[in-house]
Design a protein around this motif. Structure first.
Motif, short mmCIF file in Angstrom:
data_model
loop_
_atom_site.label_atom_id
_atom_site.label_comp_id
_atom_site.label_asym_id
_atom_site.label_seq_id
_atom_site.Cartn_x
_atom_site.Cartn_y
_atom_site.Cartn_z
N GLY A 272 -3.60 -6.01 -1.58
CA GLY A 272 -4.31 -5.19 -0.58
C GLY A 272 -5.83 -5.72 -0.41
N PHE B 213 -6.43 -7.68 2.61
CA PHE B 213 -6.85 -6.88 3.72
C PHE B 213 -8.27 -6.46 3.85
N ASP C 129 -0.36 -4.29 2.34
CA ASP C 129 -1.48 -3.74 2.52
C ASP C 129 -1.82 -2.51 1.51
N HIS C 130 -0.82 -1.96 0.95
CA HIS C 130 -0.67 -0.88 -0.04
C HIS C 130 -0.38 -1.19 -1.57
N ARG D 152 -4.89 -8.97 10.29
CA ARG D 152 -4.97 -8.23 11.29
C ARG D 152 -5.20 -9.29 12.67
N LEU E 17 3.75 -6.94 6.18
CA LEU E 17 2.18 -6.56 6.16
C LEU E 17 1.89 -5.15 5.64
#
Length: 427
Positions: A71, A74, A65-66, A81, A61
């Motif tokens: 990304g 998110f 996210d990057h 989350r 995860l």
């Protein structure tokens, strides 16, 4: 697709690399319970493999996210989350159970709380497509109860099937592979952004299972324990919940009347309830176990040796073959459902599934047959298929009952051990 594959590889690599140190930690921490009556392994084996799987989930995860495209998942959705929050809670409960053997009702309560945490953060079922009725919007309480029930059933189904080396991780990996292909098709072919979180969850789940399997295949060096089985069950349920009731069928382009739309999209609705299809075997095992135990007047949570994988061993299958048979039927159900959603009108899909089930039935009955190779071919086949010479049957029977040295054996009585017991010795 490349970002999903990168996330999968990172998750698998982190899980694989951490499993070795986690095994040493489990031995030092004493998370090696004694052999129980229902176990099929012969030596104490460390648990807590779920620790490595959880950190693999976190790594996957974090990397996603990057990434450029993932990304956005998110940024636009709170579901990753919510998954991480529920996974952390269920993982912590599993770790405590692997170490201290907490009560089953406490674990059930923890599973419901973990599901409630995800619901509070938006990972819930909003509506259901019902044939002949249409889209049924659920109230907050209805959606919450249905979501919690789906999570609890999936977690316990995966937990119940975790009885042989590599069985639970392999079956969940097969299920998540089929679900990934379905969710990715919704996201890529139909352009449905709401399917992106489910696709990410399936990719991460495959990475967790693939990274752990090399350590868990027979003979297993470490077990995932409840910390792992409940974790992957929750992630599997979260992926299905993320699609079920979150994707609007109208955006798929089938604009007819409401009832006609529902009828024409029945093949699409089936995978929206993926936990009921991709864990069909664990769910059947769960239902049979509850019926069997309550019929005997026992608690539904009482452990026994009547699960499907135990029955395969009793029939005469080896440990590895029993696991592969369970893999086979899981793949037939999961990918058969997936193929049906692509082209429900194709008779070849139905015939192919029927043929594969016939092959599976033959594999189930294989120990009942004792084929013997011709004399001229005996040197090319394993010893078990060679014709025994007179006087060697007894020796072969003794050799057959020799205890396994690599960690597991079939169930049942052991005549060899009975013969070795001195007269008057108690069982």
């Amino acid at each position: 697709m490349r970002e999903y594959l990168l996330t999968l590889c990172i998750t698998a690599a982190v899980t694989y690399l951490l499993t070795g140190p986690v095994r040493k930690f489990a031995i030092v921490a004493g998370a090696m319970p004694e052999i129980r009556a229902r176990d099929v392994h012969r030596e104490p084996t460390p648990r807590l493999g779920g620790i490595a799987m959880f950190f693999g989930l976190c790594a996957g995860l974090l990397v996603a996210d990057h990434l450029t495209n993932l990304g956005e998942v998110f940024a636009e959705s709170n579901e990753p989350r919510a998954l991480l929050s529920g996974a952390a809670l269920i993982w912590l409960i599993g770790v405590l159970d692997d170490k201290f053997e907490i009560d089953a009702l406490i674990k059930l309560g923890g599973q419901m709380i973990a599901a409630g945490v995800m619901v509070m953060q938006g990972l819930t079922i909003l509506w259901l497509p019902i044939p002949s009725v249409g889209i049924v919007a659920l109230t907050q309480w209805q959606g919450t109860l249905l979501t919690v029930a789906l999570v609890v059933i999936t977690i316990n189904a995966v937990n119940f099937v975790d009885g042989l080396d590599g069985l639970a991780a392999g079956m969940v990996c097969i299920a998540s592979g089929a679900f990934f292909m379905y969710a990715y098709r919704l996201w890529y072919s139909y352009g449905i952004e709401a399917a992106a979180p489910a696709t990410l969850f399936a990719a991460v789940l495959m990475g967790m299972c693939l990274g752990f399997l090399p350590h868990n295949m027979h003979p297993a060096r470490i077990f995932m324990g409840d910390s792992g089985s409940m974790l992957i069950g929750l992630v599997l349920a979260a992926g299905a919940i993320s699609v079920t009731g979150q994707v609007d069928p109208d955006v798929m382009g089938l604009y007819i009347s409401e009832r006609s739309t529902v009828y024409s999209m029945v093949p699409v609705y089936i995978p929206l309830l993926m936990p009921l299809t991709i864990i069909a075997i664990p769910a059947a095992d769960l239902i049979l176990a509850i019926v069997r135990r309550t019929w005997r007047g026992q608690s539904p949570f009482a452990a026994d040796r009547g699960h499907l994988h135990h029955r395969l061993l009793e029939i005469g299958h080896s440990h590895s073959r029993a696991v592969l048979i369970m893999y086979f039927f899981s793949a037939v159900i999961a990918f058969g459902t997936l193929a049906y959603t692509v082209n429900a009108a194709s008779m070849w899909i139905v015939l192919g599934i029927a043929a594969l089930n016939a092959v599976g039935l033959f594999l189930l009955l294989l120990p009942r047959f004792t084929p013997r190779a011709p004399r001229w071919a005996e040197r090319f086949v394993p010893p078990r298929y060679r014709r025994r010479k007179p006087g060697t049957e007894a020796a072969g029977a003794v050799a057959e009952w020799q205890p396994s040295l690599n960690g597991a054996t079939a169930l049942g009585e052991r005549p060899l051990d009975e013969e070795r017991k001195p007269a008057g010795a108690r069982h």
